[in-house]
Design a protein around this motif. Structure first.
Motif, PDB file in Angstrom:
ATOM      1  N   UNK A   1       0.821  -1.211   0.000  1.00 45.71           N
ATOM      2  CA  UNK A   1       0.000   0.000   0.000  1.00 45.71           C
ATOM      3  C   UNK A   1       0.857   1.263   0.000  1.00 45.71           C
ATOM      4  N   UNK A   2       2.118   1.170   0.397  1.00 46.39           N
ATOM      5  CA  UNK A   2       2.960   2.367   0.437  1.00 46.39           C
ATOM      6  C   UNK A   2       3.280   2.916  -0.953  1.00 46.39           C
ATOM      7  N   UNK A   3       2.954   2.175  -2.004  1.00 50.95           N
ATOM      8  CA  UNK A   3       3.100   2.719  -3.355  1.00 50.95           C
ATOM      9  C   UNK A   3       2.128   3.886  -3.578  1.00 50.95           C
TER      10      UNK A   3
ATOM     11  N   UNK B   1       6.091  13.457   6.222  1.00 48.49           N
ATOM     12  CA  UNK B   1       5.422  12.227   6.649  1.00 48.49           C
ATOM     13  C   UNK B   1       4.460  11.804   5.555  1.00 48.49           C
ATOM     14  N   UNK B   2       4.695  10.638   4.929  1.00 47.98           N
ATOM     15  CA  UNK B   2       3.830  10.221   3.828  1.00 47.98           C
ATOM     16  C   UNK B   2       2.392   9.977   4.285  1.00 47.98           C
TER      17      UNK B   2
END
Length: 146
Positions: free
Chosen positions: A79-81, A89-90
């Protein structure tokens, strides 16, 4: 859907000390379902990945696909894509909700397998340790259209 693919000599994923999937030559495919994605995007991405000509032919040119080589695919949900990186902070608000993400991840995996490719998987939502030997290195970002 978004995907980061890496041509590998080998790859594996381990969860809680147990290898849950491993392959020899082929592709490590990190995949993320985005909000609004459907089976249509999943199917497009699967076709694109298995037909992408990024393996060497007899002359050393990238001219063969995963199907051509008989390679395998290790498919890992990531999911970090979906990261939004305006600040330090993403944020991940554009990722599909977990239930939808799981459904599309599983559909994508099944679609890759439907092309005759041997598929191994990570554990959706798991704390995974991914090991790989990147061949080339060849790493390509793919995103489904609209």
């Amino acid at each position: 859907m978004r995907s980061l693919i890496q041509r590998v000599s080998s790859a594996s994923v381990t969860v809680d000390g147990t290898v849950t999937g491993s392959i020899g030559p082929g592709l490590l495919i990190l995949v993320c379902a985005m909000q609004g994605d459907t089976e249509k995007q999943s199917e497009w991405l699967a076709r694109k990945v298995v037909n992408l000509r990024i393996f060497r032919d007899d002359e050393g040119r990238m001219n063969r696909s995963l199907i051509d080589t008989g390679g395998a695919a290790l498919i890992v949900s990531q999911f970090t894509l979906a990261a939004e990186t305006k600040g330090n902070r993403p944020g991940f608000s554009t990722a599909a909700p977990p239930e939808e993400g799981r459904r599309l991840y599983e559909h994508f995996s099944a679609q890759v397998a439907s092309h005759g490719v041997t598929v191994a998987n990570g554990v959706f939502g798991g704390d995974m340790k991914v090991a790989l030997v990147n061949d080339g290195p060849v790493t390509i970002w793919l995103e489904t259209p609209g």
